[in-house]
Design a protein around this motif. Structure first.
Motif, PDB file in Angstrom:
ATOM      1  N   GLU B  54       0.855  -1.182   0.000  1.00 58.06           N
ATOM      2  CA  GLU B  54       0.000   0.000   0.000  1.00 58.06           C
ATOM      3  C   GLU B  54       0.893   1.235   0.000  1.00 58.06           C
ATOM      4  O   GLU B  54       2.101   1.130   0.178  1.00 58.06           O
ATOM      5  N   VAL B  58      -0.050   5.910   4.050  1.00 59.42           N
ATOM      6  CA  VAL B  58      -1.259   5.385   4.695  1.00 59.42           C
ATOM      7  C   VAL B  58      -0.894   4.258   5.665  1.00 59.42           C
ATOM      8  O   VAL B  58      -1.291   4.250   6.829  1.00 59.42           O
ATOM      9  N   ARG B  61       1.047   5.170   8.865  1.00 56.99           N
ATOM     10  CA  ARG B  61       0.301   5.934   9.858  1.00 56.99           C
ATOM     11  C   ARG B  61      -0.080   5.008  11.021  1.00 56.99           C
ATOM     12  O   ARG B  61      -0.189   5.423  12.158  1.00 56.99           O
ATOM     13  N   PRO B  91      -2.701  -2.138  10.514  1.00 61.77           N
ATOM     14  CA  PRO B  91      -3.046  -0.833   9.927  1.00 61.77           C
ATOM     15  C   PRO B  91      -3.945  -0.958   8.710  1.00 61.77           C
ATOM     16  O   PRO B  91      -4.759  -0.063   8.443  1.00 61.77           O
ATOM     17  N   GLN B  92      -3.818  -2.063   7.985  1.00 62.37           N
ATOM     18  CA  GLN B  92      -4.692  -2.255   6.822  1.00 62.37           C
ATOM     19  C   GLN B  92      -6.130  -2.458   7.277  1.00 62.37           C
ATOM     20  O   GLN B  92      -7.070  -1.926   6.688  1.00 62.37           O
ATOM     21  N   ARG B  95      -7.539   0.810   8.301  1.00 61.76           N
ATOM     22  CA  ARG B  95      -7.941   1.593   7.129  1.00 61.76           C
ATOM     23  C   ARG B  95      -9.300   1.109   6.603  1.00 61.76           C
ATOM     24  O   ARG B  95     -10.197   1.924   6.318  1.00 61.76           O
ATOM     25  N   THR B  99     -12.780   3.272   6.561  1.00 65.54           N
ATOM     26  CA  THR B  99     -13.261   3.759   5.259  1.00 65.54           C
ATOM     27  C   THR B  99     -14.415   2.904   4.747  1.00 65.54           C
ATOM     28  O   THR B  99     -15.576   3.271   4.869  1.00 65.54           O
ATOM     29  N   PHE B 297      -6.733   6.960  11.589  1.00 67.10           N
ATOM     30  CA  PHE B 297      -7.371   6.820  10.280  1.00 67.10           C
ATOM     31  C   PHE B 297      -8.702   7.562  10.244  1.00 67.10           C
ATOM     32  O   PHE B 297      -9.509   7.361   9.344  1.00 67.10           O
TER      33      PHE B 297
END
Lengths: 220, 385
Positions: B54, B58, B61, B91-92, B95, B99, B297
């Motif tokens: 990725e 992003v 973070r 972290p994925q 995200r 979102t 995020f």
């Protein structure tokens, strides 16, 4: 059975009496034969004699539960190991040294060292650009024959520096030998590891009277 | 016989730390990850699949316990942006939760499976691919969520076939409370020293006392007593309550505690746990609470999770002598369109046809088949040669 990785050489002689307090046979440890593994089945101990720099590697992979190594080794190649005890032996200092009376050069000094990472970090932190020359030994020779302007090396008494016409300029770090422990061994074998560490613990230094609770209540 | 000077594998080297799994190993790992995911699914954790890399801006973070130097980055040609191979899948998940799953009501229960890639700057293992299976629980705060994850940790390790393991429970809250107000650099230095259990670098007597507070429940009781008049009093008693609640849920025989355990201090905000099993050199499972992650995020929500390192679990299984019998796999001596082959497959049994008897036995042995079926009589089976 606990497996403990030890550095061959100077530190081994200093650590043997400490290990004797934890049940090791110092004579077997110091026996002048070439065996790399020293077993003490009655004490439930096994020692591996290694190059100092290899000690953390054996412990990291779990080939040894515990190890003894110098802080210089850990500074140069950091690991994730527990360092539950400073053994108070193998004390020395990592320093920057140069030729007596010769001023530091203008521009980028060349620094010979066995510790390229420590040296690079040290000069970078001070905002000095330095060219690091990695050598494996006889570091004191480098500035005498024009290989480098400075060296970063360990000193114990400073006698070797003086013999070679070198002088200390700055201190990089204080070094001593520490006990390192594999994480899984420390957690899973606390019943063996805990008492072993406590047996090696030097008598408490008198200069810290202000922490009565410090070692109270070691866990079950 | 070949007269080449080098074995063939050396002609096509792999980058350091990368490796293949051959059929036997791949089958073993696949079966392990399926068992773990099945347990997660029974608890309502839905599988999501995430991309291998990725944009680093992003991904990083939400960089958890890893240093920036652990991340493998490259320039993504399409955008000219810096991209990073995932060093961690949490972290994925953060995200995705912030979102694409934003409109679904919490709690969010997600599971994932995949390989993470890390640079290791220290000792050996320069680049490492780590196969993981993990779960994330977002939207359940405090002990309720922590207990769900501790229970799941034990359930997945048991499903993996491990009878003996230890879950080591700590809490970031204690050290956070004790360090609050100190300059950031000092907090970092002290928490790193605590993580190494290096008492010489810890000048504060209360912090140093934490290093000895590990073991069973006694250590937490002692900790609560020692910390009673410090800012960490609340965190210490919360940890003791969590421990007791976990024991009440049947985790008593595998749980231990360590008040000084602050690995990943900058990331975790509450419970931290690591599971160890004989035969592994480091934790086979790690997890904890990171209530600040999702706000990075843009979707502030409490969150906690855990991940199993499948390689370490497999190491522990081998050390414990756990082996599971594989499925029945047959070589049928006959033509490719032998009706027995189709019949076996219809019953869900692996079957392959080989025309000659001798060849069938050689083939079966080379590729790990369990039986050779020679005659039309279905009972007349042979062992592989």
């Amino acid at each position: 059975m606990l497996t403990i990785a030890l550095p061959k050489g100077r530190v081994l002689r200093a650590v043997a009496p400490l290990l004797a307090r934890a049940g090791a046979d110092a004579q077997v440890l110091l026996a002048d034969d070439r065996s790399l593994v020293r077993e003490m089945p009655q004490a439930g101990l096994r020692f591996l004699l290694l190059k100092p720099d290899d000690v953390p590697t054996y412990v990291d992979y779990g080939a040894a539960d515990l190890g003894v190594c110098g802080r210089d080794v850990l500074l140069e190649r950091p690991t994730d190991l527990y360092q539950p005890l400073d053994l108070g032996i193998g004390r020395c200092r990592m320093i920057v040294a140069g030729v007596v009376g010769r001023a530091a050069p203008v521009g980028v000094p060349r620094v010979a060292t066995k510790y390229p990472r420590c040296a690079a970090d040290y000069f970078a932190r001070r905002g000095v650009q330095a060219e690091i020359v990695h050598v494996q030994g006889s570091v004191e020779l480098a500035p005498l024959v024009g290989l480098s302007d400075l060296i970063v090396d360990l000193v114990e008494t400073g006698a070797t520096l003086a013999q070679n016409g070198l002088e200390e300029r700055e201190e990089v770090a204080r070094i001593s030998s520490v006990l390192v422990a594999n994480r899984a061994a420390y957690k899973l074998r606390q019943d063996r590891v805990g008492p072993f560490i406590e047996a090696l613990r030097p008598p408490r230094p008198p200069e810290s009277p202000g922490d009565p609770g410090a070692r109270a209540g070691a866990g079950a | 016989m070949s007269d080449e000077a080098l074995p063939r594998s050396l002609e096509h080297p792999l980058p350091s730390g990368m490796r293949d799994l051959l059929p036997e190993e791949a089958a073993e790992r696949r079966s392990l990850s399926r068992r773990v995911l099945d347990v997660a699914a029974l608890h309502g954790y839905a599988l999501v699949t995430l991309p291998a890399f990725e944009f680093s801006e992003v991904l990083e973070r939400g960089l958890g316990t890893l240093a920036p130097a652990d991340v493998l980055r490259f320039i993504e040609p399409e955008s000219g942006e810096v991209a990073a191979f995932r060093p961690d899948m949490t972290p994925q998940i953060a995200r995705v939760v912030a979102t694409r799953l934003r409109d679904r009501p919490p709690p969010v229960r997600l599971a994932y499976e995949g390989t993470v890639l890390r640079r290791r700057s220290g000792r050996a293992r320069k680049h490492r691919q780590i196969p993981q299976v993990g779960v994330e629980l977002a939207g359940v705060a405090g002990p309720e969520g922590d207990l769900e994850l501790l229970g799941l940790a034990a359930a997945t390790l048991r499903a993996a076939g491990l009878a003996r393991f230890t879950i080591d429970l700590g809490g970031a809250g204690v050290v956070r409370a004790l360090l609050a107000g100190r300059p950031e650099a000092e907090q970092r230095a002290l928490s790193e020293a605590l993580a190494r259990k290096d008492e010489t670098e810890v000048d504060d007597p209360t912090l140093r006392a934490l290093l000895a507070l590990h073991g069973g429940r006694d250590a937490l009781v002692e900790g609560a007593r020692l910390l009673a008049r410090t800012p960490a009093a609340g965190a210490a008693s919360a940890l003791l309550s969590l421990f007791d609640a976990a024991v009440a849920r049947g985790l008593g025989d595998c749980l231990q505690a360590d008040l000084g355990e602050v690995r990943g201090f900058a990331y975790y905000t509450g419970a931290i746990f690591h599971a160890y099993a004989p035969g592994t050199s480091d934790a086979a499972l790690s997890g904890g609470r990171y209530d600040e992650l999702l706000s990075r995020f843009g979707a502030p929500m409490p969150a906690a999770g855990l991940a199993l390192d499948l390689d370490r679990v497999l190491e522990a299984r081998r050390a414990a002598g756990v082996s599971e019998p594989g499925p029945r796999r047959l070589v049928v001596v006959g033509p490719a369109d032998d009706p027995r082959v189709a019949a076996l497959r219809a019953q869900g049994v692996c079957a392959v046809a080989v025309s000659g008897r001798a060849e069938a036995r050689v083939y079966a042995r080379a590729w790990g088949f369990t039986e050779v079926q020679d005659r039309l009589d279905p009972d007349a089976t042979l062992q592989p040669a």
